[in-house]
Design a protein around this motif. Sequence first.
Motif, PDB file in Angstrom:
ATOM      1  N   ARG A   4     -20.652  15.296 -46.880  1.00 26.68           N
ATOM      2  CA  ARG A   4     -19.672  14.208 -46.840  1.00 26.68           C
ATOM      3  C   ARG A   4     -18.563  14.560 -45.851  1.00 26.68           C
ATOM      4  O   ARG A   4     -18.050  15.655 -45.839  1.00 26.68           O
ATOM      5  CB  ARG A   4     -19.071  13.963 -48.210  1.00 26.68           C
ATOM      6  N   GLY A   5     -18.201  13.593 -45.031  1.00 21.63           N
ATOM      7  CA  GLY A   5     -17.136  13.791 -44.066  1.00 21.63           C
ATOM      8  C   GLY A   5     -17.568  14.545 -42.826  1.00 21.63           C
ATOM      9  O   GLY A   5     -16.754  14.807 -41.956  1.00 21.63           O
ATOM     10  N   VAL A   6     -18.828  14.894 -42.729  1.00 23.40           N
ATOM     11  CA  VAL A   6     -19.340  15.621 -41.568  1.00 23.40           C
ATOM     12  C   VAL A   6     -20.015  14.632 -40.625  1.00 23.40           C
ATOM     13  O   VAL A   6     -20.723  13.738 -41.063  1.00 23.40           O
ATOM     14  CB  VAL A   6     -20.340  16.720 -41.992  1.00 23.40           C
ATOM     15  N   ALA A   7     -19.760  14.793 -39.340  1.00 22.30           N
ATOM     16  CA  ALA A   7     -20.425  13.980 -38.318  1.00 22.30           C
ATOM     17  C   ALA A   7     -21.090  14.918 -37.325  1.00 22.30           C
ATOM     18  O   ALA A   7     -20.600  16.019 -37.069  1.00 22.30           O
ATOM     19  CB  ALA A   7     -19.420  13.085 -37.601  1.00 22.30           C
ATOM     20  N   THR A   8     -22.205  14.489 -36.779  1.00 24.76           N
ATOM     21  CA  THR A   8     -22.942  15.294 -35.812  1.00 24.76           C
ATOM     22  C   THR A   8     -23.048  14.535 -34.495  1.00 24.76           C
ATOM     23  O   THR A   8     -23.326  13.344 -34.485  1.00 24.76           O
ATOM     24  CB  THR A   8     -24.358  15.612 -36.341  1.00 24.76           C
ATOM     25  N   ALA A   9     -22.825  15.256 -33.398  1.00 27.60           N
ATOM     26  CA  ALA A   9     -23.057  14.723 -32.052  1.00 27.60           C
ATOM     27  C   ALA A   9     -24.218  15.514 -31.466  1.00 27.60           C
ATOM     28  O   ALA A   9     -24.169  16.737 -31.387  1.00 27.60           O
ATOM     29  CB  ALA A   9     -21.815  14.885 -31.188  1.00 27.60           C
ATOM     30  N   CYS A  93     -21.295  19.743 -34.750  1.00 26.26           N
ATOM     31  CA  CYS A  93     -20.950  19.182 -36.060  1.00 26.26           C
ATOM     32  C   CYS A  93     -19.435  19.198 -36.229  1.00 26.26           C
ATOM     33  O   CYS A  93     -18.784  20.211 -35.955  1.00 26.26           O
ATOM     34  CB  CYS A  93     -21.622  19.962 -37.178  1.00 26.26           C
ATOM     35  N   PHE A  94     -18.908  18.078 -36.673  1.00 21.59           N
ATOM     36  CA  PHE A  94     -17.473  17.923 -36.872  1.00 21.59           C
ATOM     37  C   PHE A  94     -17.208  17.691 -38.356  1.00 21.59           C
ATOM     38  O   PHE A  94     -17.960  16.997 -39.025  1.00 21.59           O
ATOM     39  CB  PHE A  94     -16.963  16.724 -36.062  1.00 21.59           C
ATOM     40  N   GLN A  95     -16.129  18.297 -38.850  1.00 16.89           N
ATOM     41  CA  GLN A  95     -15.783  18.148 -40.256  1.00 16.89           C
ATOM     42  C   GLN A  95     -14.281  17.941 -40.380  1.00 16.89           C
ATOM     43  O   GLN A  95     -13.537  18.262 -39.461  1.00 16.89           O
ATOM     44  CB  GLN A  95     -16.226  19.371 -41.046  1.00 16.89           C
ATOM     45  N   PRO A  96     -13.831  17.410 -41.515  1.00 16.85           N
ATOM     46  CA  PRO A  96     -12.399  17.142 -41.691  1.00 16.85           C
ATOM     47  C   PRO A  96     -11.565  18.420 -41.650  1.00 16.85           C
ATOM     48  O   PRO A  96     -12.033  19.504 -42.028  1.00 16.85           O
ATOM     49  CB  PRO A  96     -12.323  16.517 -43.092  1.00 16.85           C
ATOM     50  N   ALA A  97     -10.334  18.269 -41.197  1.00 21.97           N
ATOM     51  CA  ALA A  97      -9.399  19.391 -41.191  1.00 21.97           C
ATOM     52  C   ALA A  97      -9.225  19.913 -42.616  1.00 21.97           C
ATOM     53  O   ALA A  97      -9.289  19.156 -43.589  1.00 21.97           O
ATOM     54  CB  ALA A  97      -8.053  18.944 -40.630  1.00 21.97           C
TER      55      ALA A  97
END
Length: 116
Positions: A4-9, A93-97
Amino acid sequence: MAGRGVATAMVFLDDVTAGNGALQIVPGSHRAGPAPRDRTEPTGLLVVAARTDVRGAVTVEAPAGSTLLFPGLVVHRSGPNRTGRDRRSPLLCFQPAGRPELAGLPYRAEHLSDLP
């Protein structure tokens, strides 16, 4: 909850086609929450195909230089490369601070059994 809250490029450094194992995604699958995991699979990260609705899966073919962004919970996979061409695609992969960085966490295989 995992993912949850993770996005992938996914950045395609080479042309990707069905023949060289292009990514397949199931649009909207993230809305159902984490897919059930196959506990018999060695990594514990693959979903149970029989319990996962993949009827709407689409193959993402794209030219080199393209970028695909998708939520971490979207059911996805890529097939084997059956060609003599490269299929290089780094995943960012990007995740919330405030979430702990993956590099700072110990890898503990026994925790994989806790994933849904």
